[in-house]
Design a protein around this motif. Structure first.
Motif, PDB file in Angstrom:
ATOM      1  N   GLY A   1       0.445  -1.581  -0.369  1.00 50.08           N
ATOM      2  CA  GLY A   1       0.439  -0.055  -0.120  1.00 50.08           C
ATOM      3  C   GLY A   1       0.896   1.242  -0.407  1.00 50.08           C
ATOM      4  O   GLY A   1       0.137   2.002  -0.726  1.00 50.08           O
ATOM      5  N   MET A   2       1.906   1.651   0.731  1.00 44.53           N
ATOM      6  CA  MET A   2       2.466   2.278   1.066  1.00 44.53           C
ATOM      7  C   MET A   2       3.563   2.957  -0.383  1.00 44.53           C
ATOM      8  O   MET A   2       3.488   3.986  -0.578  1.00 44.53           O
ATOM      9  CB  MET A   2       3.827   2.664   2.013  1.00 44.53           C
ATOM     10  CG  MET A   2       3.257   2.548   3.129  1.00 44.53           C
ATOM     11  SD  MET A   2       3.989   2.565   4.616  1.00 44.53           S
ATOM     12  CE  MET A   2       4.631   0.776   4.812  1.00 44.53           C
ATOM     13  N   LEU A   3       3.726   1.837  -0.896  1.00 47.97           N
ATOM     14  CA  LEU A   3       4.752   1.860  -2.565  1.00 47.97           C
ATOM     15  C   LEU A   3       3.975   1.947  -3.592  1.00 47.97           C
ATOM     16  O   LEU A   3       3.864   2.894  -4.397  1.00 47.97           O
ATOM     17  CB  LEU A   3       5.142   0.792  -2.724  1.00 47.97           C
ATOM     18  CG  LEU A   3       6.153   0.701  -2.513  1.00 47.97           C
ATOM     19  CD1 LEU A   3       6.152   0.747  -0.749  1.00 47.97           C
ATOM     20  CD2 LEU A   3       7.049  -0.713  -3.461  1.00 47.97           C
ATOM     21  N   LEU A   4       2.371   1.493  -3.798  1.00 48.01           N
ATOM     22  CA  LEU A   4       1.256   2.095  -4.018  1.00 48.01           C
ATOM     23  C   LEU A   4       0.668   3.526  -3.978  1.00 48.01           C
ATOM     24  O   LEU A   4       0.363   4.453  -5.214  1.00 48.01           O
ATOM     25  CB  LEU A   4      -0.283   0.813  -3.703  1.00 48.01           C
ATOM     26  CG  LEU A   4       0.275   0.013  -4.528  1.00 48.01           C
ATOM     27  CD1 LEU A   4      -1.048  -1.170  -4.069  1.00 48.01           C
ATOM     28  CD2 LEU A   4       0.390  -0.332  -6.132  1.00 48.01           C
ATOM     29  N   GLN A   5       0.448   4.098  -3.099  1.00 46.60           N
ATOM     30  CA  GLN A   5       0.291   5.394  -2.907  1.00 46.60           C
ATOM     31  C   GLN A   5       1.240   6.465  -3.141  1.00 46.60           C
ATOM     32  O   GLN A   5       1.093   7.542  -3.688  1.00 46.60           O
ATOM     33  CB  GLN A   5       0.168   5.443  -1.039  1.00 46.60           C
ATOM     34  CG  GLN A   5       0.230   6.879  -0.547  1.00 46.60           C
ATOM     35  CD  GLN A   5      -0.456   7.296   0.929  1.00 46.60           C
ATOM     36  OE1 GLN A   5      -0.591   6.209   1.654  1.00 46.60           O
ATOM     37  NE2 GLN A   5      -0.270   8.047   1.015  1.00 46.60           N
ATOM     38  N   GLY A   6       3.110   5.952  -2.970  1.00 45.85           N
ATOM     39  CA  GLY A   6       3.554   7.097  -3.389  1.00 45.85           C
ATOM     40  C   GLY A   6       3.420   7.246  -4.400  1.00 45.85           C
ATOM     41  O   GLY A   6       3.889   8.535  -5.400  1.00 45.85           O
ATOM     42  N   ALA A   7       3.729   5.750  -5.968  1.00 43.50           N
ATOM     43  CA  ALA A   7       3.273   5.878  -6.828  1.00 43.50           C
ATOM     44  C   ALA A   7       2.308   6.916  -8.028  1.00 43.50           C
ATOM     45  O   ALA A   7       2.722   7.164  -8.333  1.00 43.50           O
ATOM     46  CB  ALA A   7       2.667   4.165  -7.759  1.00 43.50           C
ATOM     47  N   GLU A   8       1.289   7.040  -6.985  1.00 41.57           N
ATOM     48  CA  GLU A   8      -0.160   7.539  -7.448  1.00 41.57           C
ATOM     49  C   GLU A   8       0.633   8.600  -7.062  1.00 41.57           C
ATOM     50  O   GLU A   8       0.134   9.656  -7.756  1.00 41.57           O
ATOM     51  CB  GLU A   8      -1.004   7.062  -6.692  1.00 41.57           C
ATOM     52  CG  GLU A   8      -2.608   7.637  -6.851  1.00 41.57           C
ATOM     53  CD  GLU A   8      -3.407   7.197  -6.489  1.00 41.57           C
ATOM     54  OE1 GLU A   8      -4.141   8.467  -6.323  1.00 41.57           O
ATOM     55  OE2 GLU A   8      -3.646   6.064  -6.087  1.00 41.57           O
ATOM     56  N   GLU A   9       1.302   9.429  -6.296  1.00 41.60           N
ATOM     57  CA  GLU A   9       1.395  10.870  -5.419  1.00 41.60           C
ATOM     58  C   GLU A   9       2.331  11.505  -6.454  1.00 41.60           C
ATOM     59  O   GLU A   9       2.029  12.559  -6.884  1.00 41.60           O
ATOM     60  CB  GLU A   9       2.056  11.175  -4.443  1.00 41.60           C
ATOM     61  CG  GLU A   9       0.236  10.877  -3.272  1.00 41.60           C
ATOM     62  CD  GLU A   9       0.682  10.194  -1.866  1.00 41.60           C
ATOM     63  OE1 GLU A   9       1.253  10.799  -1.386  1.00 41.60           O
ATOM     64  OE2 GLU A   9      -0.310  10.495  -0.963  1.00 41.60           O
ATOM     65  N   PHE A  10       3.378  10.551  -6.994  1.00 45.40           N
ATOM     66  CA  PHE A  10       4.153  11.159  -7.261  1.00 45.40           C
ATOM     67  C   PHE A  10       4.538  10.611  -8.750  1.00 45.40           C
ATOM     68  O   PHE A  10       5.760  10.833 -10.065  1.00 45.40           O
ATOM     69  CB  PHE A  10       5.704  10.727  -7.153  1.00 45.40           C
ATOM     70  CG  PHE A  10       5.819  11.196  -5.755  1.00 45.40           C
ATOM     71  CD1 PHE A  10       6.726  12.984  -5.154  1.00 45.40           C
ATOM     72  CD2 PHE A  10       5.399  11.318  -3.778  1.00 45.40           C
ATOM     73  CE1 PHE A  10       6.370  14.162  -4.228  1.00 45.40           C
ATOM     74  CE2 PHE A  10       5.648  11.385  -3.064  1.00 45.40           C
ATOM     75  CZ  PHE A  10       6.083  12.798  -3.005  1.00 45.40           C
ATOM     76  N   ASP A  11       3.121  10.371  -9.759  1.00 47.81           N
ATOM     77  CA  ASP A  11       3.606   9.510 -10.913  1.00 47.81           C
ATOM     78  C   ASP A  11       4.551   8.511 -11.128  1.00 47.81           C
ATOM     79  O   ASP A  11       5.708   8.977 -12.105  1.00 47.81           O
ATOM     80  CB  ASP A  11       3.248  10.775 -12.078  1.00 47.81           C
ATOM     81  CG  ASP A  11       3.056   9.702 -12.817  1.00 47.81           C
ATOM     82  OD1 ASP A  11       1.831   8.886 -13.417  1.00 47.81           O
ATOM     83  OD2 ASP A  11       3.388  10.924 -14.217  1.00 47.81           O
ATOM     84  N   LEU A  12       4.660   7.193 -10.105  1.00 55.72           N
ATOM     85  CA  LEU A  12       6.018   7.196 -10.081  1.00 55.72           C
ATOM     86  C   LEU A  12       5.780   5.345 -11.375  1.00 55.72           C
ATOM     87  O   LEU A  12       4.782   5.086 -10.936  1.00 55.72           O
ATOM     88  CB  LEU A  12       6.229   6.423  -9.710  1.00 55.72           C
ATOM     89  CG  LEU A  12       6.643   7.051  -8.127  1.00 55.72           C
ATOM     90  CD1 LEU A  12       7.360   6.983  -6.464  1.00 55.72           C
ATOM     91  CD2 LEU A  12       8.487   8.590  -9.100  1.00 55.72           C
TER      92      LEU A  12
END
Length: 197
Positions: free
Chosen positions: A115-126
């Motif tokens: 979940g934390m990685l998915l959140q980071g990907a969404e927030e920073f377009d990773l």
């Protein structure tokens, strides 16, 4: 390769900072050697530097949630002294089996769930297929695998003991085994350069 889409997610205790068990006071919190330099190299390369840490001490009643904020404020001050910074800090304060109210939860953010990685990907377009997770437990590598990222095990914290004692039973293998976070970042930068060729 556009490095703006690359993120390096880092575990906290044992990876960025010394592993001392549950950090129940900011005065006990210390960075590992070369942490600031490692994160500064990510900053200079334009790669997102992101913390992803399980903090179930809240659910277990060892400290209040505010303590996490105090510790992370100290972390950010220590990094700033060396001109380094984290782009974001994610933490999971849940536990599936202990705690009360909102803390007792079978969530999607507690590693090895992603979940934390998915959140980071969404927030920073990773692009998670081009991103990395660094930690001192094989569960950090497993977290990376679940989203297609590369997983790096550091030999700081619990890493060396886990590597020497448990690696034959691991269901996932690290993409790289690093001495510390700085070594991991050096490998990441080299790996990205090779990917770009």
């Amino acid at each position: 390769m556009d490095l703006n889409c690359v993120g390096v997610f880092m575990d906290r205790d044992g990876t960025v900072s010394k592993e001392i068990g549950y950090v129940n006071h900011a005065s006990r919190y210390e960075l590992l050697p070369r942490t600031s330099l490692a994160i500064k190299k990510l900053n200079q390369a334009g790669i997102k530097a992101l913390l992803a840490t399980n903090q179930a001490g809240v659910a277990r009643g060892y400290f209040k949630e505010e303590m996490i904020g105090e510790v992370h404020a100290k972390l950010e001050r220590l990094l700033a002294q060396e001109d380094a910074y984290l782009d974001e800090i994610y933490y999971c304060h849940h536990h599936p089996d202990v705690g009360e109210g909102k803390f007792n939860k079978n969530c999607n953010c507690r590693k090895p769930k992603p979940g934390m990685l998915l959140q980071g990907a969404e927030e920073f377009d990773l692009d998670l297929n081009k991103s990395y997770m660094v930690g001192d437990k094989i569960s950090d590598v497993e977290t990376a695998r679940r989203v297609g990222a590369k997983g790096i095990l550091v030999l700081t914290g619990y890493g060396r003991g886990n590597y020497e004692n448990d690696r034959d039973s691991w269901e996932v293998k690290p993409d790289y085994v690093a001495e510390d976070l700085h070594d991991a970042v050096e490998w990441i930068l080299s790996h990205l350069e090779k990917r770009d060729q």
